[in-house]
Each structure stands twice: as C-alpha cells, then as structure tokens.
Design a protein around this motif. Structure first.
Motif, PDB file in Angstrom:
ATOM      1  N   LYS A 146       1.396   2.487  -6.836  1.00 21.31           N
ATOM      2  CA  LYS A 146       0.833   1.717  -7.952  1.00 21.31           C
ATOM      3  C   LYS A 146      -0.222   2.518  -8.726  1.00 21.31           C
ATOM      4  O   LYS A 146      -0.200   2.560  -9.959  1.00 21.31           O
ATOM      5  N   ASP A 202      -8.844   4.511   3.873  1.00 16.89           N
ATOM      6  CA  ASP A 202      -9.503   3.507   3.027  1.00 16.89           C
ATOM      7  C   ASP A 202      -8.717   2.195   2.969  1.00 16.89           C
ATOM      8  O   ASP A 202      -8.897   1.393   2.080  1.00 16.89           O
ATOM      9  N   ASP A 223      -8.884  -2.342  -6.895  1.00 17.95           N
ATOM     10  CA  ASP A 223      -9.756  -1.982  -5.766  1.00 17.95           C
ATOM     11  C   ASP A 223     -11.015  -1.255  -6.240  1.00 17.95           C
ATOM     12  O   ASP A 223     -12.118  -1.508  -5.748  1.00 17.95           O
ATOM     13  N   MET A 268       0.860  -1.188   0.000  1.00 22.24           N
ATOM     14  CA  MET A 268       0.000   0.000   0.000  1.00 22.24           C
ATOM     15  C   MET A 268       0.893   1.233   0.000  1.00 22.24           C
ATOM     16  O   MET A 268       1.892   1.266   0.726  1.00 22.24           O
ATOM     17  N   GLY A 279      -2.228  -6.690  -1.529  1.00 25.19           N
ATOM     18  CA  GLY A 279      -2.126  -8.084  -1.100  1.00 25.19           C
ATOM     19  C   GLY A 279      -2.260  -9.075  -2.246  1.00 25.19           C
ATOM     20  O   GLY A 279      -2.148 -10.291  -2.047  1.00 25.19           O
ATOM     21  N   GLY A 300      -4.175  -4.568  -5.952  1.00 21.62           N
ATOM     22  CA  GLY A 300      -4.236  -4.311  -4.510  1.00 21.62           C
ATOM     23  C   GLY A 300      -2.938  -4.809  -3.881  1.00 21.62           C
ATOM     24  O   GLY A 300      -2.311  -5.757  -4.391  1.00 21.62           O
ATOM     25  N   PRO A 337      -8.186  -0.901   5.332  1.00 19.58           N
ATOM     26  CA  PRO A 337      -8.554  -1.545   6.600  1.00 19.58           C
ATOM     27  C   PRO A 337      -7.359  -2.144   7.339  1.00 19.58           C
ATOM     28  O   PRO A 337      -7.334  -2.136   8.574  1.00 19.58           O
TER      29      PRO A 337
HETATM   30  C1  S3P Z   1      -4.465  -4.268   0.690  1.00 17.40           C
HETATM   31  C2  S3P Z   1      -4.184  -3.175  -0.108  1.00 17.40           C
HETATM   32  C3  S3P Z   1      -5.225  -2.265  -0.601  1.00 17.40           C
HETATM   33  C4  S3P Z   1      -6.573  -2.980  -0.680  1.00 17.40           C
HETATM   34  C5  S3P Z   1      -6.909  -3.633   0.615  1.00 17.40           C
HETATM   35  C6  S3P Z   1      -5.841  -4.656   1.063  1.00 17.40           C
HETATM   36  C7  S3P Z   1      -3.338  -5.123   1.166  1.00 17.40           C
HETATM   37  O1  S3P Z   1      -4.861  -1.771  -1.886  1.00 17.40           O
HETATM   38  O2  S3P Z   1      -6.555  -3.930  -1.720  1.00 17.40           O
HETATM   39  O3  S3P Z   1      -7.043  -2.624   1.572  1.00 17.40           O
HETATM   40  O4  S3P Z   1      -3.584  -6.266   1.601  1.00 17.40           O
HETATM   41  O5  S3P Z   1      -2.173  -4.682   1.058  1.00 17.40           O
HETATM   42  P1  S3P Z   1      -3.718  -0.651  -2.148  1.00 17.40           P
HETATM   43  O6  S3P Z   1      -2.408  -1.377  -2.160  1.00 17.40           O
HETATM   44  O7  S3P Z   1      -4.080  -0.119  -3.483  1.00 17.40           O
HETATM   45  O8  S3P Z   1      -3.818   0.344  -1.050  1.00 17.40           O
END
Ligand code: S3P
Length: 168
Positions: free
Chosen positions: A14, A116, A33, A10, A80, A78, A118
C-alpha cells in the motif's frame, strides 16, 4: 479524480503504491499510520503498547471520517482499517477502494525484517500471516471496488492497472 483508498494486509504494498501515485500522478498522499504517529507523537508500536489496540482503532476511524473533504488524494490505509464497516463507509463516500492482494509468502518476504507491526511481533511466519489473512479476506473483498494482484509485479504496472480501472 476522486480519492483512492488502498486497503490490504500488512506488506501488500500500500505505501509503495501510494508513493508511486504521489510521485508520478501528482496525487496528494496520506499515509494513515504516519499521520496517526505524528498526531500522537508516538510510534505505532508505542501506541499499541501504552494505549492499546482499541485506542488505535478509534484513531483510525476518526482519521478516515475527517478525510471527507479531500480530493485527488491517495490514502494508504493501515492493514486493519477495512475491518470496521464504518471505516469502509467513510472511504466509499469520497473515493474508490482498491484492495491490493498478495500471497502470505510474498507478504512474509516483504515484512520479515520489520519491527513496526505489533500484530506480527512474535508471529513473524508464513503460517500466522496466512491464518490472519484468511480471517480478514472476506472483509477486504467486501470493501473493495476493485482488487489488484501485486505478487511478482512492479509498482508501475500495478499503478497502471489501478488508474485504468478507476476510470471505469
Ligand atoms: C495493522 C497494520 C499496520 C498498522 C498496525 C495494524 C493491521 O499498517 O496500522 O500495525 O491491523 O493490519 P500497515 O498495513 O501499513 O503495515
């Protein structure tokens, strides 16, 4: 040009890099996302809260598996998404996987005012970010066709490096 999948923690940049490639290189843009939120008619925090993280991870996998037919598309994944091998396999089938790297301090600076994400809610500090990044790093590196450093660099410079190295 095949597709480019941007992976990384995060706040690694990206979305910024994906938008730059969309604006300046005429690539199609997929923001995972955003697509998931639109499809579910819920924000990402709402999905985590009401349906749980496991449900969200299934949506990520389904989305990546549906992208096989795309071309000339930059996908902002995302943070993850690269943690599951089946997701990485789906990305590799249709494009290059680019890991955007950033230090915990840089990441913190970029995400500290946002609500945004979590996974960072209640954990918004450099120590937590460093710990989670350390856990994830082996998977990011194993997934990546190339790694691009983002600390202290402008989008234009980062994109130039991505485009140059994707030709190789
Ligand atoms: C996540 C990253 C978020 C989003 C979610 C989980 C993660 O996206 O998919 O909150 O597990 O690293 P971004 O990397 O675009 O913030």
């Amino acid at each position: 040009m095949r597709n480019i999948f941007l992976i990384g923690f995060m706040g690694a940049g990206k979305s910024t890099i994906a938008r730059w490639l969309y604006r300046h290189q005429g690539m199609r843009l997929i923001e995972m996302d955003e697509m998931i939120a639109r499809q579910e008619k819920m924000s990402i925090p709402e999905i985590f809260e009401t349906k749980g993280e496991a449900y969200f991870r299934e949506l990520e996998t389904a989305l990546l598996e549906s992208l096989g037919q795309q071309e000339n598309t930059v996908v902002s994944c995302g943070g993850g998404a690269a943690m599951r091998q089946c997701n990485v396999d789906a990305m590799r089938k249709s494009g290059k996987i680019v890991y955007l790297s950033a230090s915990p301090r840089t990441i913190y600076g970029r995400v500290k005012n946002s609500h945004d994400r979590p996974l960072l809610e209640g954990n918004m500090n450099v120590g937590y970010i460093a710990k989670l990044l350390e856990q994830r790093l082996p998977k990011y590196l194993a997934a990546a066709d190339l790694t691009v450093e983002t600390d202290g660099r402008r989008a234009e410079e980062i994109c130039g490096e991505i485009l140059e190295r994707c030709k190789e």
